[in-house]
Write a protein that holds these residues in place. Structure first.
Motif, PDB file in Angstrom:
ATOM      1  N   VAL A 156      38.980   0.961   7.760  1.00 35.55           N
ATOM      2  CA  VAL A 156      37.668   0.388   8.083  1.00 35.55           C
ATOM      3  C   VAL A 156      37.075   1.134   9.269  1.00 35.55           C
ATOM      4  O   VAL A 156      37.807   1.530  10.193  1.00 35.55           O
ATOM      5  N   THR A 157      35.754   1.358   9.209  1.00 40.99           N
ATOM      6  CA  THR A 157      35.054   1.827  10.409  1.00 40.99           C
ATOM      7  C   THR A 157      33.985   0.801  10.766  1.00 40.99           C
ATOM      8  O   THR A 157      33.378   0.193   9.884  1.00 40.99           O
ATOM      9  N   THR A 158      33.798   0.622  12.064  1.00 37.34           N
ATOM     10  CA  THR A 158      32.721  -0.244  12.547  1.00 37.34           C
ATOM     11  C   THR A 158      31.954   0.561  13.591  1.00 37.34           C
ATOM     12  O   THR A 158      32.382   1.637  14.000  1.00 37.34           O
TER      13      THR A 158
ATOM     14  N   VAL B 108      40.487   4.305  18.376  1.00 48.16           N
ATOM     15  CA  VAL B 108      39.392   4.209  19.346  1.00 48.16           C
ATOM     16  C   VAL B 108      38.298   5.200  18.972  1.00 48.16           C
ATOM     17  O   VAL B 108      38.531   6.411  18.876  1.00 48.16           O
ATOM     18  N   LYS B 109      37.093   4.646  18.749  1.00 50.00           N
ATOM     19  CA  LYS B 109      35.970   5.480  18.321  1.00 50.00           C
ATOM     20  C   LYS B 109      35.165   5.879  19.559  1.00 50.00           C
ATOM     21  O   LYS B 109      34.693   5.022  20.314  1.00 50.00           O
ATOM     22  N   VAL B 110      35.036   7.183  19.746  1.00 49.58           N
ATOM     23  CA  VAL B 110      34.480   7.726  20.989  1.00 49.58           C
ATOM     24  C   VAL B 110      33.295   8.647  20.660  1.00 49.58           C
ATOM     25  O   VAL B 110      33.412   9.496  19.768  1.00 49.58           O
TER      26      VAL B 110
ATOM     27  N   GLY C 286      24.276  11.057   6.132  1.00 49.28           N
ATOM     28  CA  GLY C 286      22.975  10.442   5.837  1.00 49.28           C
ATOM     29  C   GLY C 286      21.942  10.708   6.912  1.00 49.28           C
ATOM     30  O   GLY C 286      20.770  10.976   6.612  1.00 49.28           O
ATOM     31  N   ARG C 287      22.370  10.647   8.165  1.00 47.12           N
ATOM     32  CA  ARG C 287      21.399  10.850   9.253  1.00 47.12           C
ATOM     33  C   ARG C 287      20.931  12.303   9.321  1.00 47.12           C
ATOM     34  O   ARG C 287      19.825  12.575   9.781  1.00 47.12           O
ATOM     35  N   VAL C 288      21.793  13.237   8.889  1.00 46.38           N
ATOM     36  CA  VAL C 288      21.363  14.641   8.808  1.00 46.38           C
ATOM     37  C   VAL C 288      20.337  14.772   7.674  1.00 46.38           C
ATOM     38  O   VAL C 288      19.269  15.368   7.846  1.00 46.38           O
TER      39      VAL C 288
ATOM     40  N   ALA D  24      33.870  11.693   6.454  1.00 41.64           N
ATOM     41  CA  ALA D  24      32.430  11.766   6.168  1.00 41.64           C
ATOM     42  C   ALA D  24      31.808  10.389   6.348  1.00 41.64           C
ATOM     43  O   ALA D  24      32.185   9.429   5.665  1.00 41.64           O
ATOM     44  N   ALA D  25      30.839  10.302   7.284  1.00 39.71           N
ATOM     45  CA  ALA D  25      30.239   9.008   7.628  1.00 39.71           C
ATOM     46  C   ALA D  25      28.751   9.015   7.310  1.00 39.71           C
ATOM     47  O   ALA D  25      28.210  10.025   6.855  1.00 39.71           O
ATOM     48  N   SER D  26      28.129   7.850   7.555  1.00 38.56           N
ATOM     49  CA  SER D  26      26.705   7.701   7.237  1.00 38.56           C
ATOM     50  C   SER D  26      26.469   8.029   5.760  1.00 38.56           C
ATOM     51  O   SER D  26      25.532   8.727   5.403  1.00 38.56           O
ATOM     52  N   ILE D  27      27.365   7.510   4.942  1.00 38.26           N
ATOM     53  CA  ILE D  27      27.280   7.665   3.474  1.00 38.26           C
ATOM     54  C   ILE D  27      26.272   6.637   2.973  1.00 38.26           C
ATOM     55  O   ILE D  27      26.333   5.469   3.360  1.00 38.26           O
ATOM     56  N   ARG D  28      25.355   7.075   2.131  1.00 42.63           N
ATOM     57  CA  ARG D  28      24.301   6.147   1.692  1.00 42.63           C
ATOM     58  C   ARG D  28      24.348   5.855   0.194  1.00 42.63           C
ATOM     59  O   ARG D  28      23.643   4.967  -0.273  1.00 42.63           O
ATOM     60  N   SER D  29      25.105   6.646  -0.596  1.00 40.65           N
ATOM     61  CA  SER D  29      25.032   6.490  -2.055  1.00 40.65           C
ATOM     62  C   SER D  29      26.344   6.929  -2.709  1.00 40.65           C
ATOM     63  O   SER D  29      27.140   7.655  -2.100  1.00 40.65           O
TER      64      SER D  29
ATOM     65  N   VAL E 129      36.091   9.242   3.132  1.00 43.07           N
ATOM     66  CA  VAL E 129      34.685   8.816   3.192  1.00 43.07           C
ATOM     67  C   VAL E 129      34.674   7.400   3.735  1.00 43.07           C
ATOM     68  O   VAL E 129      35.533   6.599   3.374  1.00 43.07           O
ATOM     69  N   THR E 130      33.726   7.108   4.610  1.00 44.75           N
ATOM     70  CA  THR E 130      33.544   5.717   5.011  1.00 44.75           C
ATOM     71  C   THR E 130      32.190   5.269   4.487  1.00 44.75           C
ATOM     72  O   THR E 130      31.167   5.900   4.765  1.00 44.75           O
ATOM     73  N   CYS E 131      32.199   4.202   3.684  1.00 36.02           N
ATOM     74  CA  CYS E 131      31.009   3.871   2.897  1.00 36.02           C
ATOM     75  C   CYS E 131      30.702   2.384   2.929  1.00 36.02           C
ATOM     76  O   CYS E 131      31.608   1.556   3.044  1.00 36.02           O
TER      77      CYS E 131
HETATM   78  C1  E4P Z   1      30.570   5.185  10.771  1.00 32.54           C
HETATM   79  O1  E4P Z   1      31.508   5.547  11.385  1.00 32.54           O
HETATM   80  C2  E4P Z   1      29.172   5.401  11.222  1.00 32.54           C
HETATM   81  O2  E4P Z   1      28.952   4.705  12.399  1.00 32.54           O
HETATM   82  C3  E4P Z   1      28.234   4.976  10.137  1.00 32.54           C
HETATM   83  O3  E4P Z   1      28.686   5.535   8.917  1.00 32.54           O
HETATM   84  C4  E4P Z   1      26.790   5.314  10.409  1.00 32.54           C
HETATM   85  O4  E4P Z   1      26.053   5.049   9.233  1.00 32.54           O
HETATM   86  P1  E4P Z   1      24.458   4.936   9.229  1.00 32.54           P
HETATM   87  O5  E4P Z   1      23.895   6.268   9.556  1.00 32.54           O
HETATM   88  O6  E4P Z   1      24.111   4.499   7.842  1.00 32.54           O
HETATM   89  O7  E4P Z   1      24.100   3.918  10.275  1.00 32.54           O
END
Ligand code: E4P
Length: 218
Positions: free
Chosen positions: A25-27, A86-88, A135-137, A166-171, A186-188
Motif C-alpha cells: 500500500v502507498t499513502t 518511510v516515504k520521503v 500521471g502528473r508528468v 510507478a506512481a500517479s497511475i490513472r488508468s 505499480v501503485t494504483c
Molecule cells: C503515490 O505514492 C503517490 O503519492 C500517488 O500515486 C500520487 O498520485 P496522484 O498524482 O494521482 O495524486
C-alpha cells in the motif's frame, strides 16, 4: 511486477486484498486527508490499521521538510510496524535522511520524482523504492512512461537495487505500459486495477457459454 494500492481507504485496501493480488500500500498526506484522517494520533493509528490488513510494505509519508524533522518523524513511523516504509520527498534534506534511514536499516520510498537525475540520487542514497509520478508528468503533456523507461535503463546499466514504483497511475493502460516499461511495482487506485478485468469479448463469451449450457441442460 508487484501491485500496490494507492489509497488510505481501509475498505478499498480490503477489497484489493480479497482479490488476492495485493503486494502493498502507498499513502500520501492528500489520500489521508481524503479519508478524513487528521491529527497526529489518528494518523498513526490509521497506519497501524493498514499494516494489520496487509502483509506487504505500507508507505507512510513524512510531513517534515528539514533533515532533523524527517529523521525524527521517520523513525517514529518505522516503529509502528515492521512493514512500514518511510516515504520521503525528493529534496536535499530528504536525500540526506534517506541515507541515514538506509544506514539504520529503515526502508524508504523516495517520492515526488520527476526526472532521471533525481532517480540516480535516490538510488545512490539507498532508497528501497523510487516513486516517479507518471500521471502528473502526463498532466503537463510530457511523457510519464518515457520517464519510467529511462529510469529502468539507468538502473539496469548501473545495477542499482532501488525498486521502481510507478506512481500517479490513472488508468489500466498506465498499468500495462508500466509493466512494459520496466517498472518493478505499480501503485494504483482500485478503479485502475479493476479496469484490467474489462473486455467486451469476455462478457460476450461468458454469456454465450452460459446460454449454451442452459439450453443443453434444460
Ligand atoms: C503515490 O505514492 C503517490 O503519492 C500517488 O500515486 C500520487 O498520485 P496522484 O498524482 O494521482 O495524486
Amino acid at each position: 511486477m508487484k501491485f500496490f494500492i494507492d489509497t488510505a481507504s481501509l475498505d478499498q485496501i480490503k477489497e484489493a486484498k480479497d482479490l488476492g493480488i495485493l503486494d502493498g500500500v502507498t499513502t500520501n498526506p492528500s489520500l489521508m486527508a481524503k479519508e478524513g484522517i487528521s491529527g497526529q494520533e489518528n494518523i498513526l493509528n490509521h497506519y497501524v490499521k493498514i499494516t494489520e490488513i496487509v502483509d506487504g510494505d505500507v508507505s507512510a509519508e513524512v510531513i517534515s521538510t528539514d533533515y532533523e524533522g524527517i529523521v525524527k518523524e521517520g523513525r517514529a513511523l518505522a516503529q509502528l510496524a515492521p512493514n512500514i516504509v518511510v516515504k520521503v520527498p525528493m529534496i536535499k534534506d530528504g536525500i540526506k535522511a534517506i541515507r541515514t534511514f538506509t544506514d539504520e536499516g529503515i526502508k524508504t520510498n523516495c517520492t515526488l520524482v520527476f526526472s532521471p537525475g533525481q532517480s540516480i540520487l535516490a538510488a545512490k542514497a539507498g532508497a528501497s523504492y523510487l516513486s516517479p509520478f507518471i500521471g502528473r508528468v502526463d498532466d503537463i503533456t510530457w511523457d510519464g512512461m518515457q520517464l519510467i523507461e529511462d529510469i529502468a535503463e539507468i538502473y539496469a546499466i548501473q545495477g542499482y537495487e532501488t525498486e521502481i514504483l510507478a506512481a500517479s497511475i490513472r488508468s489500466p493502460l498506465h498499468i500495462v505500459n508500466a509493466a512494459k516499461s520496466g517498472a518493478d511495482i505499480v501503485t494504483c487506485p482500485l478503479k485502475a486495477i479493476l479496469g484490467l478485468l474489462k473486455h467486451p469479448l469476455t462478457d460476450i463469451g461468458l454469456e454465450k457459454f452460459l446460454a449454451d449450457h442452459k439450453n443443453a441442460n434444460s
